[in-house]
Motif scaffolding. Sequence first.
Motif, PDB file in Angstrom:
ATOM      1  N   SER A 245       0.699  -1.131  -0.014  1.00 36.90           N
ATOM      2  CA  SER A 245      -0.149  -0.039   0.008  1.00 36.90           C
ATOM      3  C   SER A 245       0.941   1.101   0.068  1.00 36.90           C
ATOM      4  O   SER A 245       2.049   1.009  -0.114  1.00 36.90           O
ATOM      5  N   GLY A 246       0.291   2.412  -0.121  1.00 36.61           N
ATOM      6  CA  GLY A 246       1.258   3.766  -0.048  1.00 36.61           C
ATOM      7  C   GLY A 246       0.288   4.903   0.120  1.00 36.61           C
ATOM      8  O   GLY A 246      -0.939   4.949   0.546  1.00 36.61           O
ATOM      9  N   GLU A 247       0.817   5.847   0.335  1.00 33.51           N
ATOM     10  CA  GLU A 247       0.333   7.402   0.463  1.00 33.51           C
ATOM     11  C   GLU A 247       0.751   8.219  -0.662  1.00 33.51           C
ATOM     12  O   GLU A 247       2.096   8.321  -1.040  1.00 33.51           O
ATOM     13  N   LEU A 248      -0.191   8.675  -1.466  1.00 36.68           N
ATOM     14  CA  LEU A 248      -0.140   9.511  -2.519  1.00 36.68           C
ATOM     15  C   LEU A 248      -0.065  10.949  -1.966  1.00 36.68           C
ATOM     16  O   LEU A 248      -1.034  11.408  -1.297  1.00 36.68           O
ATOM     17  N   LYS A 249       0.765  11.707  -2.415  1.00 37.68           N
ATOM     18  CA  LYS A 249       0.876  13.116  -2.050  1.00 37.68           C
ATOM     19  C   LYS A 249      -0.215  13.841  -2.835  1.00 37.68           C
ATOM     20  O   LYS A 249      -0.403  13.860  -4.246  1.00 37.68           O
ATOM     21  N   VAL A 250      -1.109  14.759  -2.179  1.00 44.35           N
ATOM     22  CA  VAL A 250      -2.077  15.442  -2.627  1.00 44.35           C
ATOM     23  C   VAL A 250      -1.771  16.938  -2.314  1.00 44.35           C
ATOM     24  O   VAL A 250      -2.193  17.206  -1.214  1.00 44.35           O
ATOM     25  N   GLY A 251      -1.334  17.744  -3.239  1.00 41.05           N
ATOM     26  CA  GLY A 251      -0.850  19.280  -2.778  1.00 41.05           C
ATOM     27  C   GLY A 251       0.083  19.061  -1.906  1.00 41.05           C
ATOM     28  O   GLY A 251       0.971  18.280  -1.739  1.00 41.05           O
ATOM     29  N   GLU A 252       0.370  20.053  -1.239  1.00 38.39           N
ATOM     30  CA  GLU A 252       1.662  20.302  -0.186  1.00 38.39           C
ATOM     31  C   GLU A 252       1.455  19.647   1.176  1.00 38.39           C
ATOM     32  O   GLU A 252       2.217  19.381   1.724  1.00 38.39           O
ATOM     33  N   SER A 253       0.058  19.457   1.733  1.00 35.28           N
ATOM     34  CA  SER A 253       0.045  19.231   3.270  1.00 35.28           C
ATOM     35  C   SER A 253      -0.944  17.943   3.337  1.00 35.28           C
ATOM     36  O   SER A 253      -1.441  17.744   4.754  1.00 35.28           O
ATOM     37  N   MET A 261      -1.087  -0.663  -4.328  1.00 36.36           N
ATOM     38  CA  MET A 261      -0.165   0.022  -5.566  1.00 36.36           C
ATOM     39  C   MET A 261       1.235  -0.589  -5.758  1.00 36.36           C
ATOM     40  O   MET A 261       2.079  -0.909  -4.663  1.00 36.36           O
ATOM     41  N   THR A 262       1.429  -0.756  -6.916  1.00 36.55           N
ATOM     42  CA  THR A 262       2.854  -1.333  -7.305  1.00 36.55           C
ATOM     43  C   THR A 262       2.919  -1.167  -8.807  1.00 36.55           C
ATOM     44  O   THR A 262       2.133  -1.288  -9.475  1.00 36.55           O
ATOM     45  N   LYS A 263       4.146  -0.704  -9.463  1.00 36.91           N
ATOM     46  CA  LYS A 263       4.473  -0.449 -10.675  1.00 36.91           C
ATOM     47  C   LYS A 263       3.432   0.181 -11.588  1.00 36.91           C
ATOM     48  O   LYS A 263       3.257  -0.162 -12.595  1.00 36.91           O
ATOM     49  N   GLY A 264       3.016   1.344 -10.961  1.00 37.82           N
ATOM     50  CA  GLY A 264       2.045   2.159 -11.704  1.00 37.82           C
ATOM     51  C   GLY A 264       0.745   1.548 -11.720  1.00 37.82           C
ATOM     52  O   GLY A 264      -0.045   2.219 -12.653  1.00 37.82           O
ATOM     53  N   VAL A 265       0.344   0.594 -10.909  1.00 39.21           N
ATOM     54  CA  VAL A 265      -1.026   0.117 -10.996  1.00 39.21           C
ATOM     55  C   VAL A 265      -1.630   0.268  -9.416  1.00 39.21           C
ATOM     56  O   VAL A 265      -0.897   0.062  -8.580  1.00 39.21           O
ATOM     57  N   ALA A 266      -2.822   0.978  -9.378  1.00 37.14           N
ATOM     58  CA  ALA A 266      -3.426   1.333  -8.182  1.00 37.14           C
ATOM     59  C   ALA A 266      -4.775   0.399  -8.047  1.00 37.14           C
ATOM     60  O   ALA A 266      -5.396   0.391  -8.966  1.00 37.14           O
ATOM     61  N   VAL A 267      -4.978   0.174  -6.893  1.00 38.10           N
ATOM     62  CA  VAL A 267      -6.393  -0.360  -6.734  1.00 38.10           C
ATOM     63  C   VAL A 267      -7.223   0.245  -5.531  1.00 38.10           C
ATOM     64  O   VAL A 267      -6.731   0.608  -4.443  1.00 38.10           O
ATOM     65  N   PHE A 268      -8.276   0.830  -5.892  1.00 40.84           N
ATOM     66  CA  PHE A 268      -9.419   1.320  -4.863  1.00 40.84           C
ATOM     67  C   PHE A 268     -10.837   0.748  -4.814  1.00 40.84           C
ATOM     68  O   PHE A 268     -11.047   0.034  -5.744  1.00 40.84           O
ATOM     69  N   LEU A 284      -6.656  14.208  -9.723  1.00 43.73           N
ATOM     70  CA  LEU A 284      -5.810  14.487 -10.740  1.00 43.73           C
ATOM     71  C   LEU A 284      -4.487  13.969 -10.361  1.00 43.73           C
ATOM     72  O   LEU A 284      -3.622  13.276 -10.978  1.00 43.73           O
ATOM     73  N   ALA A 285      -4.271  13.826  -8.884  1.00 40.74           N
ATOM     74  CA  ALA A 285      -2.946  13.301  -8.268  1.00 40.74           C
ATOM     75  C   ALA A 285      -3.053  11.737  -8.602  1.00 40.74           C
ATOM     76  O   ALA A 285      -1.780  11.257  -9.017  1.00 40.74           O
ATOM     77  N   ILE A 286      -4.107  11.053  -8.642  1.00 40.05           N
ATOM     78  CA  ILE A 286      -4.269   9.651  -9.035  1.00 40.05           C
ATOM     79  C   ILE A 286      -3.813   9.577 -10.697  1.00 40.05           C
ATOM     80  O   ILE A 286      -2.958   8.780 -10.975  1.00 40.05           O
ATOM     81  N   ALA A 287      -4.371  10.243 -11.354  1.00 41.72           N
ATOM     82  CA  ALA A 287      -4.278  10.300 -12.789  1.00 41.72           C
ATOM     83  C   ALA A 287      -2.818  10.412 -13.053  1.00 41.72           C
ATOM     84  O   ALA A 287      -2.203   9.739 -14.051  1.00 41.72           O
ATOM     85  N   HIS A 291      -0.629   4.894 -14.400  1.00 42.32           N
ATOM     86  CA  HIS A 291      -1.082   4.397 -15.640  1.00 42.32           C
ATOM     87  C   HIS A 291      -2.344   3.530 -15.577  1.00 42.32           C
ATOM     88  O   HIS A 291      -3.040   3.502 -16.822  1.00 42.32           O
ATOM     89  N   THR A 292      -2.574   2.825 -14.744  1.00 43.82           N
ATOM     90  CA  THR A 292      -3.822   1.792 -14.742  1.00 43.82           C
ATOM     91  C   THR A 292      -4.283   2.017 -13.194  1.00 43.82           C
ATOM     92  O   THR A 292      -3.554   1.930 -12.067  1.00 43.82           O
ATOM     93  N   VAL A 293      -5.700   2.093 -13.121  1.00 38.26           N
ATOM     94  CA  VAL A 293      -6.525   2.180 -11.933  1.00 38.26           C
ATOM     95  C   VAL A 293      -7.380   1.280 -11.894  1.00 38.26           C
ATOM     96  O   VAL A 293      -8.212   0.843 -12.845  1.00 38.26           O
ATOM     97  N   ILE A 294      -7.671   0.199 -11.027  1.00 39.40           N
ATOM     98  CA  ILE A 294      -8.633  -0.582 -10.839  1.00 39.40           C
ATOM     99  C   ILE A 294      -9.444  -0.203  -9.664  1.00 39.40           C
ATOM    100  O   ILE A 294      -9.169   0.094  -8.411  1.00 39.40           O
ATOM    101  N   ILE A 295     -10.641  -0.119  -9.879  1.00 36.86           N
ATOM    102  CA  ILE A 295     -11.916   0.496  -9.098  1.00 36.86           C
ATOM    103  C   ILE A 295     -12.954  -0.639  -8.743  1.00 36.86           C
ATOM    104  O   ILE A 295     -13.569  -1.243  -9.744  1.00 36.86           O
TER     105      ILE A 295
END
Length: 371
Positions: A245-253, A261-268, A284-287, A291-295
């Motif tokens: 898993s991981g934390e994706l930065k959104v903006g500054e704070s 998430m691994t190798k450009g693929v994220a699952v939500f 936008l941060a996700i996009a 390169h690939t998103v699984i919902i």
Amino acid sequence: MTGLLARYEKLIASGELRADPDQRRAAVRLDRLQKELLAEQPGGLLSQLFSRKPERPQGVYMWGGVGRGKSMLMDLFHETLDLEGKRRAHFHAFMQDVHRMMREAREGRHGDPIPHVARTIAEDVRVLAFDEMVVNNSADAMIMSRLFTQLICERDVAVVTTSNRPPRDLYKDGLNREHFLPFIDLVQAELDVLGLNGPTDYRLDRIGDLATWHTPLGHEATAKVREAFFRLTDFEPEDADNVPSGELKVGESRTLHVPKMTKGVAVFSFKRLCGEARGAPDFLAIAREFHTVIIVGIPRMGPERRNEAARFVTLIDALYEHRVKLFATAAATPEDLYRAGDGSFEFERTVSRLNEMQSDEYMAMGHGTEE
């Protein structure tokens, strides 16, 4: 054991791979590294000719867009390297091990933990192979320069890694990035940096026979998107519990938790993305990052779910504009997701985009905006 280059050329001759100049250049370079590593072993040519220690072989950093064959070359390198002291690891899992070893070193009062950790790793490892290197948190960024300087320059560990990004773009805009810059300098000085940006997108070969939209919800739909995930990431299905898993930065704070998430693929889950108060910056941060998103778990929506529907529209706009590939499990076809409620007329554009995103033409597009 057949060497990497011979195995690669055999795959070309059999038609399993298509000729690609960038790929072949990387295969030649990796084959040379294998020969250098084997030559320095006891009984090897260099050990017979020289009594002093030979110059350490230079590692390799392969970068390029998704689907360019980086993982395939790494597979060949590891499989055909006839050396006991080799280790292949997902970079995220490796850094988790490093943090654990550092905690243990501090508890054992070993002083500065980084030299201790590097020495422990190098006791059993001559070659470290990572597929794929990505840095998305300050804790890793803060220690990587010192750790890999120890491993490469002090312990003579050869590093081979792949990445979607050139070294200068690693941890771009990250918190306290100034502490990470020496690592970039180390990579550029100590590893041979090779770009793989040839014309063939091998990712499409892996998923070309898989549908992207799966309905109704249930075990069968879930199994299909799981298959897509493992094909795209080379993660072993039996090791599914260890997908990072991981934390994706959104903006500054602010950060957004990514469950897998691994190798450009994220699952939500749909609930996580659209059932909570989120806006365009999150999507936008996700996009931009994946390169690939699984919902999973997209429900039918009615007037009582107008907020979720509005967020879903914003999400799909962001993914579409960045040419992100979408795999989904849903309760209905796109046309039947949101038939009544505020914005249902505007939702028709989202339906159109969801259908286009399933097309071969869309799937063949590269990740990112047109600009």
